[in-house]
Structure formats: C-alpha cells, structure tokens
Scaffold this motif. Structure first.
Motif, PDB file in Angstrom:
ATOM      1  N   THR A  33     -36.185  -3.950 -11.789  1.00  0.00           N
ATOM      2  CA  THR A  33     -35.809  -2.933 -10.799  1.00  0.00           C
ATOM      3  C   THR A  33     -37.055  -2.418 -10.076  1.00  0.00           C
ATOM      4  O   THR A  33     -38.094  -2.169 -10.689  1.00  0.00           O
ATOM      5  CB  THR A  33     -35.084  -1.770 -11.490  1.00  0.00           C
ATOM      6  N   GLN A  34     -36.906  -2.249  -8.757  1.00  0.00           N
ATOM      7  CA  GLN A  34     -37.995  -1.754  -7.915  1.00  0.00           C
ATOM      8  C   GLN A  34     -37.644  -0.404  -7.306  1.00  0.00           C
ATOM      9  O   GLN A  34     -36.479  -0.140  -7.051  1.00  0.00           O
ATOM     10  CB  GLN A  34     -38.281  -2.771  -6.804  1.00  0.00           C
ATOM     11  N   PRO A  35     -38.654   0.464  -7.042  1.00  0.00           N
ATOM     12  CA  PRO A  35     -40.054   0.284  -7.433  1.00  0.00           C
ATOM     13  C   PRO A  35     -40.242   0.539  -8.926  1.00  0.00           C
ATOM     14  O   PRO A  35     -39.370   1.132  -9.565  1.00  0.00           O
ATOM     15  CB  PRO A  35     -40.782   1.334  -6.594  1.00  0.00           C
ATOM     16  N   GLY A  36     -41.355   0.102  -9.476  1.00  0.00           N
ATOM     17  CA  GLY A  36     -41.693   0.426 -10.854  1.00  0.00           C
ATOM     18  C   GLY A  36     -41.676  -0.731 -11.823  1.00  0.00           C
ATOM     19  O   GLY A  36     -42.080  -0.573 -12.971  1.00  0.00           O
ATOM     20  N   ASP A  37     -41.139  -1.908 -11.394  1.00  0.00           N
ATOM     21  CA  ASP A  37     -41.142  -3.086 -12.275  1.00  0.00           C
ATOM     22  C   ASP A  37     -40.494  -2.774 -13.619  1.00  0.00           C
ATOM     23  O   ASP A  37     -41.059  -3.024 -14.693  1.00  0.00           O
ATOM     24  CB  ASP A  37     -42.569  -3.601 -12.481  1.00  0.00           C
ATOM     25  N   PRO A  74     -41.632  -7.595 -14.740  1.00  0.00           N
ATOM     26  CA  PRO A  74     -41.584  -6.296 -15.421  1.00  0.00           C
ATOM     27  C   PRO A  74     -42.922  -5.917 -16.045  1.00  0.00           C
ATOM     28  O   PRO A  74     -43.781  -6.763 -16.307  1.00  0.00           O
ATOM     29  CB  PRO A  74     -40.531  -6.518 -16.505  1.00  0.00           C
ATOM     30  N   GLY A  75     -43.075  -4.622 -16.295  1.00  0.00           N
ATOM     31  CA  GLY A  75     -44.259  -4.105 -16.970  1.00  0.00           C
ATOM     32  C   GLY A  75     -43.882  -3.434 -18.281  1.00  0.00           C
ATOM     33  O   GLY A  75     -42.701  -3.271 -18.607  1.00  0.00           O
ATOM     34  N   ILE A  76     -44.923  -3.012 -19.025  1.00  0.00           N
ATOM     35  CA  ILE A  76     -44.706  -2.316 -20.299  1.00  0.00           C
ATOM     36  C   ILE A  76     -45.753  -1.206 -20.463  1.00  0.00           C
ATOM     37  O   ILE A  76     -46.207  -0.896 -21.556  1.00  0.00           O
ATOM     38  CB  ILE A  76     -44.718  -3.309 -21.488  1.00  0.00           C
ATOM     39  N   TYR A  77     -46.113  -0.552 -19.348  1.00  0.00           N
ATOM     40  CA  TYR A  77     -47.149   0.477 -19.406  1.00  0.00           C
ATOM     41  C   TYR A  77     -46.643   1.868 -19.038  1.00  0.00           C
ATOM     42  O   TYR A  77     -47.351   2.847 -19.252  1.00  0.00           O
ATOM     43  CB  TYR A  77     -48.339   0.109 -18.514  1.00  0.00           C
TER      44      TYR A  77
END
Length: 365
Positions: A33-37, A74-77
């Motif tokens: 999902t955008q924004p924010g990955d 995707p991110g994990i931060y």
C-alpha cells in the motif's frame, strides 16, 4: 537410501517443525500500500493461500528507506509496516503455516528517485550494469538504469548494521517465525563479498576475511536480537549478472559459510541461476558447502520434484524452494505430491497491480 517421498516428510528447522521440505521462495510482487510501502490485506490473502508450504519466505523487504530499490516493495522499519505485516503473519498462522521475513538492502541496485539526496549507497562508488523497476509520475512501472552510488563510510556501515538489527526486532514484533538475511543477487551484502563491486581498502574490503566482515557483522546483530535458530542467510554464489562476476567469489562464500556455521544460524539458502542455459552447480561445491556448514541447506532455482529429490537423496540439501510455481499454484505442494497439473502464471502481472494475477489463482479442482 531415503524415501522417494522425502520432499513431503517433516523437517525440524530450529524450533519449527515443518510438515514438508517444500519452501516458498521469496518473490518480489510489488503490491504494498502507498504511500508508506505497507503490507496489506491483499498480501495477507496471497500468503495465507500458500500456507501449505513447509516454510514461506516473504518477498524481499527493505530494512530502511535507504535500502529501497524498486517501487511498491514493502518495508519493515515503521510502525505502520509492522502492523501491516502482522495481518500477513496472523493469516498465515491461522492456516497452519510458518513464515520468515526476508531482510533486504539493495545497495547500489537502486534509483535516485528513491533517495532524498539522489544517491544510493554501496561499498564502493561503482554503478552497476543493471536496471530496477520504477513507477513514474504517470503511474506506469518501467525498468530503468540504476543510479551511481556513493561509497559508505565506516559510520554509515555501523548504521546499516543497526538497521538490520532493528528490522529483525520489528519482524519478531510483526509475528514472523524468523528472518532471512538477503546476501545474494547483487544486493548490498553481496556487493561487499565480491572484488568486482568492493574496492575498499579498510576493514570491509580487500582480503576474503574483510569482504565477509559486513555479512558476519549483520548476521551477528540479527542473531543477537532474535536468536541464531531464527536466522537464515541467502547467498548466490554462481550468479554473475549485475557486474558480480567475481573470480574469488566461491572461496569467499565457502569461508563465509564456515564462519556463519560458528554463529549457529538455522540455514543457508542458495539462490541458483534459473534461466534456461544457466551453469550447473558443480557437485564438488555442494559437497564442500556441506562440510563447511552444519545447519540446513535450502536450494532454489527451477527445481522439479525429480531434481529436488535427487539432491535430498544425496544428502546435499535439506529443503527445496520453489518460486514461479507458487505464483499460479497456491496449493503447489499438493499438486506436486499428487502429480496434478500445474497452472501457468501470467508474467506481465508479476509486479504491481491488484488481485488479478496475484491472489485470484484457484486451487486444483
């Protein structure tokens, strides 16, 4: 002699009991999902549909904004990303599955548009001969040339190691059973391993011991955070694309495997070349890796039931990972075991988009 059905027998991986030795390989799908990955409900459906794998390894997931190289990954931060992934792990666990998160920093395999200062980072300021998938202002994704990176300094390197440690903590908070450190395919850690991409003359470059130091430091940080038996490492010894054709890579990787073994990590995962005329992995390398590393060995690279079983029978591997077959066949282990026909995936829908070509593939009827 092992059973011809060994691929479908349980395996103890660290504290996990896998019901079979079939691994769903990590595959970039760019559906966040955008924004924010942020991982989302569509991704939760996709992975839960494939929970019959002995182990699912997630798509590569950036440990920081600096680690990003492709659109919509995707991110994990961030807290939002942790919550998004929690949807996924809850869905997989509800179906009885097990899942590791693949931790990713692309290094120089990136584009200026992803970075506030317009520059990716790398061991050395060498541009790769490669492209990444970038969605433009028009909303269309295209393969574009990577940008020239800047070389990480010592302080930068320590910060990246800390990003890996925090990512492992976030993965645990998101409900993952463990993490896989992506150290292959020409991404940041792989760039440190190879003389073609690492021209440093400090503690992180030059000798084999120095070139493996970043991988070992990252792995030690991750294992210290979540436990060695919840930590795996992916390597790609025989992949030469992206300017990674290092003449010293095989001895380097074998030395890395020996050192990783002393850390007690759960597994090594070999990403093998998967194109039609790719080089065969030499049997002496497989035997030597088995001698250097006492944990589990996973292989991925266009395996079939027969070719995967042959390596299991020879005692050279413990688990076999499959990528593309899992895209179009959510029930792939059952299809493999019962010799049911495999559906073909739609390659044009691999990156980006919606449920079409993603979570709309049916199980075998």
């Amino acid at each position: 002699m092992s059973s011809p059905q060994q691929l479908f027998t349980p395996y103890e991986l660290g504290a996990l009991t896998l019901p079979n030795r079939i691994v769903m390989a990590p595959m970039t799908r760019s559906r966040s999902t955008q924004p924010g990955d942020v991982a989302n409900a569509m991704m939760a459906d996709y992975y839960a549909q494939r929970a019959s794998a002995g182990l699912i390894i997630s798509e590569a997931t950036q440990i920081s904004p600096q680690g990003k190289g492709y659109s919509f990954t995707p991110g994990i931060y961030s807290a939002e990303q942790v919550a998004g992934w929690r949807q996924v792990t809850d869905a997989v666990h509800a179906k009885g599955g097990r899942m590791f998160l693949q931790l990713w920093h692309v290094g120089r395999m990136s584009h200026a548009s992803f970075h506030d200062d317009g520059q990716p980072v790398a061991p050395s300021a060498l541009r790769a001969d490669a492209q990444v998938w970038v969605v433009g202002d028009d909303g269309v994704g295209r393969m574009v040339d990577v940008s020239e990176p800047r070389a990480l300094n010592q302080e930068d390197i320590q910060a990246v190691i800390e990003d890996y440690r925090l990512a492992a903590r976030h993965a645990r908070e998101a409900g993952f059973d463990g993490v896989e450190i992506h150290a292959g395919n020409g991404y940041l850690i792989d760039q440190f391993l190879r003389t073609t991409s690492n021209l440093r003359n400090d503690a992180y470059g030059g000798s084999r011991e120095n070139r493996i130091r970043f991988l070992i430091d990252v792995t030690r940080a991750v294992a210290g955070e979540i436990g060695a038996q919840c930590t795996g490492v992916r390597l790609a010894p025989f992949i030469t694309a992206r300017g990674m054709n290092c003449p010293d890579v095989i001895p380097t990787i074998l030395q890395a495997a020996q050192t990783l073994d002393t850390l007690g990590i759960a597994y090594l995962h070999l990403a093998e070349a998967d194109w039609d005329d790719a080089p065969q992995i030499p049997q002496p390398f497989r035997h030597q890796l088995r001698r250097e590393f006492s944990g589990a060995i996973i292989v991925a690279g266009r395996y079939t039931l027969a070719s995967g079983q042959a390596l299991l029978d020879a005692g050279l591997v413990d688990l076999v990972a499959f990528g593309r077959p899992f895209v179009a066949n959510p029930d792939f282990p059952a299809r493999l075991q019962h010799d049911w026909p495999l559906a073909e995936f739609e390659g044009s829908r691999l990156f980006g988009g919606d449920e079409v070509g993603y979570s709309d593939y049916p199980t075998y009827q």
